[in-house]
Design a protein around this motif. Structure first.
Motif, short mmCIF file in Angstrom:
data_model
loop_
_atom_site.label_atom_id
_atom_site.label_comp_id
_atom_site.label_asym_id
_atom_site.label_seq_id
_atom_site.Cartn_x
_atom_site.Cartn_y
_atom_site.Cartn_z
N UNK A 10 18.37 5.63 5.81
CA UNK A 10 18.45 5.82 4.38
C UNK A 10 17.13 6.40 3.87
N UNK A 12 14.06 6.77 1.07
CA UNK A 12 13.35 6.14 -0.04
C UNK A 12 12.39 7.16 -0.63
N UNK A 13 12.54 7.46 -1.90
CA UNK A 13 11.55 8.32 -2.53
C UNK A 13 10.40 7.46 -3.04
N UNK A 14 9.20 7.86 -2.75
CA UNK A 14 8.05 7.16 -3.36
C UNK A 14 7.29 8.20 -4.17
N UNK A 15 7.26 8.01 -5.43
CA UNK A 15 6.62 8.97 -6.29
C UNK A 15 7.65 9.73 -7.09
N UNK A 18 4.45 6.05 -9.01
CA UNK A 18 4.76 4.82 -8.27
C UNK A 18 3.50 3.96 -8.27
N UNK A 19 3.66 2.65 -8.32
CA UNK A 19 2.45 1.80 -8.36
C UNK A 19 1.54 1.97 -7.14
N UNK A 20 2.11 2.42 -6.02
CA UNK A 20 1.28 2.58 -4.83
C UNK A 20 0.42 3.82 -4.92
N UNK A 122 -6.32 -3.50 -3.53
CA UNK A 122 -5.17 -3.67 -4.42
C UNK A 122 -3.87 -3.28 -3.71
N UNK A 123 -3.93 -2.20 -2.93
CA UNK A 123 -2.73 -1.77 -2.20
C UNK A 123 -2.29 -2.82 -1.20
N UNK A 361 5.54 0.60 9.12
CA UNK A 361 6.46 -0.17 8.29
C UNK A 361 6.31 0.22 6.82
N UNK A 362 7.37 -0.06 6.08
CA UNK A 362 7.36 0.28 4.66
C UNK A 362 6.24 -0.45 3.93
N UNK A 363 5.91 -1.65 4.41
CA UNK A 363 4.87 -2.44 3.74
C UNK A 363 3.50 -1.77 3.86
N UNK A 364 3.33 -0.93 4.86
CA UNK A 364 2.02 -0.34 5.07
C UNK A 364 1.86 1.02 4.41
N UNK A 366 1.54 1.95 1.23
CA UNK A 366 0.46 2.10 0.24
C UNK A 366 -0.92 2.18 0.86
N UNK B 130 17.27 1.58 -3.90
CA UNK B 130 16.74 1.34 -2.55
C UNK B 130 15.61 0.32 -2.53
N UNK B 131 14.75 0.34 -3.56
CA UNK B 131 13.66 -0.63 -3.61
C UNK B 131 14.21 -2.05 -3.67
N UNK B 138 14.20 -8.41 2.36
CA UNK B 138 12.99 -9.17 2.66
C UNK B 138 13.09 -10.59 2.13
N UNK B 222 4.45 -5.47 -5.59
CA UNK B 222 4.31 -4.49 -6.67
C UNK B 222 3.90 -3.12 -6.17
N UNK B 223 2.89 -3.07 -5.28
CA UNK B 223 2.42 -1.75 -4.85
C UNK B 223 3.35 -1.09 -3.86
N UNK B 224 4.20 -1.89 -3.19
CA UNK B 224 5.09 -1.28 -2.20
C UNK B 224 6.44 -0.92 -2.80
N UNK B 226 7.43 -1.65 -6.15
CA UNK B 226 7.41 -1.66 -7.63
C UNK B 226 8.11 -2.87 -8.22
N UNK B 305 -1.53 -9.48 0.85
CA UNK B 305 -0.10 -9.72 1.05
C UNK B 305 0.25 -9.59 2.54
N UNK B 307 2.73 -8.74 5.73
CA UNK B 307 3.86 -7.90 6.07
C UNK B 307 5.02 -8.84 6.35
#
Lengths: 410, 342
Positions: A10, A12-15, A18-20, A122-123, A361-364, A366, B130-131, B138, B222-224, B226, B305, B307
């Motif tokens: 799938x 995912x658009x980021x931007x 976006x907060x990141x 912060x990220x 991973x998606x978490x990384x 930002x 998707x978010x 998660x 939030x940063x990942x 939103x 945070x 993972x």
């Protein structure tokens, strides 16, 4: 059929917002669960036409525009542009001005790296560190304000020198700030590099190998964190860097190995802060010349006529906090330069995203995106928007356009 | 007649607990923000800020995305809030016995605690973003990760009480000592106390995951993402999630207090019943603020945070191990004090 759809990655658009991301840019990620399979990005969301404006103004006016290309690099662009124009027009900058330029560039490096450290924290979701880093950054901004009168757009560099001198009475205040940062280095290393959660998140993520870093032409801390020994200040010294004794910061200075991961990039940036402090110390100690001798020509008409008479082309290279920044200027004995081209460091670094985001991973996202310290408003120089068309230039078209433009220069 | 009056009592009690939970929940969120701000060298928002936020959100429209499943999307916040309030009905507040004290026990509370999270998962998936989908995935993983250590804590304490010969050990009124005046600390021997301290640590670590706070706020990151789960929510729906978060904070902290810090002021200082009630209530809130400081504010300002795979490793690996170790200690304690063979 249904099976196929189930397993389909799938998107995912980021931007663009976006907060990141601290500045607009659009990433499209093809995801497989939490893992990134493919990355694509499209910059060009904050193009402001500064080059276009510049090519309709005289060099002294452009200096003010260059100040405003980036909000953080207040000296870098001006420095690079002035160096280019000075080479074309054959202007010799007084020694004292070179030292003051160097001091400003290094103060800027301190504040830029601290700003980055805060953003990176912060990220990672570590807001305490973000707040502390930015509080520490205030001191460098205060000193910059003390010297130049401004906190962000310093406006201190002029073609042929600097506008304001650093007199003897000002030195104690600057020394005070330097001691402040020297005393903080251990604390910062402890907070950023020994923290368990930062280690967990940053070690081994976003790896850029030495080979890939070289192939993608990365610059600055991003390249150095991968083990490439590139630093304009040492490779081709400018300003006062030639007279100053300092070494390149590589991850090996702190760790025994170079991994090229996010952690290494933090190491390089944090260790560049004490390096900048030592450079400023040496500059303050060795500053030559008399007070006041800081401009090649204080009278504006004379400076303008010198620029007007100049013809030729030159490249001004400066090591910005983010990496090498290049300004190309071509003058044809006219008021305005015939060609002015800015290549900010993010322009060289951004392709590394494709390499370092894949498989993460998606978490990384930002922290990896932030790890090259991107500055989109420095970088965005082209945006093509045509009504009702989603046309993309091919490689051949771009090459042809580039050849035509180069022919037009002569 | 008695049935009607009992029913009226339950309704009045429910309303009182709901209002108390919502107000205290928002207050605790404000206190938490103030704590965190001061630890981060900031001034921070005023303590009443969550109330202002909720009022603002309540005044705004709820936007439902075009591709959302409208019924689930709108039902999720209501279910989350309702189930969070229901949890409170089973937990003793100060020296006041729980409203539903006679009907359910701590196992039911554990089930009910998952319902707000499940409602958020349903709402996240239903919002069609998707978010939100990633956030919902998660949240499920986080839930599975922290349920086991939480169950270990609760069951270990109840089991130790039952070994000590206390009747109805799974009722929260018993565990908190409101009914009998006997607590886990007075029952357990030295080994058992070490075990209980380990369990306390586990519970302190489960709290941030249960409440989705840093370092376990991966579902909302939030940063990942939103805001992850709640990214599409706005207006009244978001306000309800916000209040549900507050009530859940109260429920979770009250649970920690009831299980491990069950003392009341009226046990030690002689006072009239009315004064005792008020003093106990105040002391209870104070204990909750202390727990909030340690297991929410302090943890969230001192960490980045995690993972999602870290969350699973930490809860299933380290915390489960600590929990099992505590279980063994408590078991050994029960054998040594001889309770198990009686």
């Amino acid at each position: 059929m249904s099976d196929n759809k189930k397993n389909a990655p799938y998107k995912i658009p980021i931007g663009p917002i976006h907060p990141a991301l601290k500045e607009p840019i659009l990433f499209t990620f093809k995801m497989n669960g939490e893992v990134i399979e493919e990355v694509d990005f499209s910059p060009g969301k904050v193009h402001r036409g500064i080059e276009w404006m510049g090519m309709r103004r005289n060099p002294v006016q452009i200096v003010h525009l260059t100040d405003r290309i980036c909000g953080i690099c207040g000296v870098t662009h001006t420095f690079a542009f002035s160096r280019a124009v000075e080479q074309v027009a054959g202007i010799r900058v007084p020694e004292r001005a070179q030292y003051i330029r160097t001091i400003m560039a290094e103060l800027e490096r301190i504040q830029s790296h601290l700003l980055w450290a805060g953003v990176a924290a912060h990220e990672l979701g570590f807001d305490t560190l973000f707040n502390l880093a930015w509080r520490v950054r205030e001191e460098s901004l205060d000193v910059i304000e003390y010297i130049t009168g401004n906190r962000i757009n310093y406006g201190i560099i002029q073609i042929g020198g600097v506008r304001r001198d650093i007199v003897k009475e000002q030195i104690p205040r600057i020394e005070e700030a330097l001691s402040y940062y020297e005393g903080l280095v251990d604390k910062m290393l402890k907070l950023f590099l020994h923290d368990k959660t930062i280690n967990m998140r940053c070690r081994g993520s976003g790896i850029l190998t030495k080979k890939a870093a070289l192939e993608l032409c990365t610059v600055g801390p991003t390249a150095r964190a991968s083990g490439l020994k590139f630093d304009v200040r040492i490779d081709s010294p400018y300003g006062a860097y030639g007279d100053i004794d300092f070494d390149m910061v590589l991850p090996e200075c702190y760790l025994s190995e170079t991994n090229g991961d996010v952690y290494d990039r933090i190491v390089v940036r944090i260790l560049e802060i004490p390096q900048s402090v030592s450079i400023i110390r040496q500059c303050l100690k060795n500053m030559p010349g008399e007070e006041g001798d800081i401009l090649w020509e204080p009278k504006m008409p004379k400076l303008l006529s010198a620029c007007k008479k100049a013809g030729g082309e030159a490249v001004g290279r400066v090591e910005a906090p983010r990496g090498e920044c290049i300004h190309y200027v071509r003058m044809k004995k006219a008021d305005a330069p015939y060609m002015w081209k800015v290549k900010a460091s993010t322009y060289s670094n951004q392709l590394a995203w494709l390499e370092i985001l894949k498989g993460e991973q998606i978490a990384d996202i930002p922290i990896i995106v932030a790890s090259i310290d991107p500055c989109m408003s420095c970088t965005d120089r082209v945006s093509v928007i045509r009504k009702n068309s989603s046309e993309i230039f091919t490689k051949e078209q771009l090459h042809r356009m580039s050849v035509e433009k180069t022919r037009g220069l002569n | 007649m008695t049935i009607i009056s009992a029913g009226a009592g339950v309704i009045a009690g429910t309303v009182a607990v709901a209002v108390f939970g919502m107000v205290l929940g928002l207050l605790l969120l404000g206190i938490d923000r103030k704590f965190a701000a001061h630890m981060q060298a900031r001034v921070g928002p005023p303590i009443r800020q969550p109330f202002i936020d909720v009022l603002k959100l309540l005044a705004k429209d709820s936007v439902v995305p075009e591709n959302a499943i409208k019924s689930v999307f709108n039902a999720a916040p209501v279910i989350a809030l309702a189930s969070a309030i229901t949890v409170l009905l089973y937990i003793p507040i100060g020296s006041i016995a729980p409203v539903f004290g006679n009907y359910g026990d701590i196992i039911l509370v554990m089930y009910l605690l998952t319902v707000p999270a499940l409602a958020m998962v349903a709402g996240g998936f239903a919002s069609g973003s998707p978010y939100a989908s990633v956030g919902a995935q998660r949240e499920m993983v986080t839930m599975i990760a922290y349920e086991f250590p939480l169950a270990v804590v609760i069951i270990a304490v109840a089991w130790r009480l039952s070994v000590a010969g206390i009747s109805d050990p799974f009722s929260l009124a018993t565990i908190s000592g409101v009914a009998t005046g006997v607590t886990i600390w007075s029952v357990a021997g030295p080994l058992g106390i070490i075990g209980c301290i380990l369990l306390l640590i586990v519970l302190a670590w489960v709290t941030p995951a249960e409440l989705s706070r840093v370092p376990c706020d991966t579902p909302e990151a939030e940063t990942e993402l939103c805001g992850g789960l709640v990214v599409e929510y706005s207006g009244r729906n978001l306000a309800m999630f916000y209040i549900a978060g507050g009530v859940k904070t109260v429920a979770m902290l009250a649970l920690s207090v009831a299980v491990f810090l069950p003392w009341n002021l009226s046990w030690f200082v002689a006072m009239s019943p009315e004064a005792g009630l008020i003093a106990d209530l105040a002391f209870f809130v104070l204990k909750m603020v202390a727990v909030l400081f340690v297991s929410v504010s302090l943890i969230r300002v001192s960490m980045a945070r995690f993972r999602i795979n870290h969350v699973v490793t930490i809860y299933w690996g380290y915390l489960a191990l600590i929990g099992v170790l505590a279980l063994i200690l408590i078991g050994a304690d029960a054998i040594l004090t001889g309770g198990i063979f009686v």
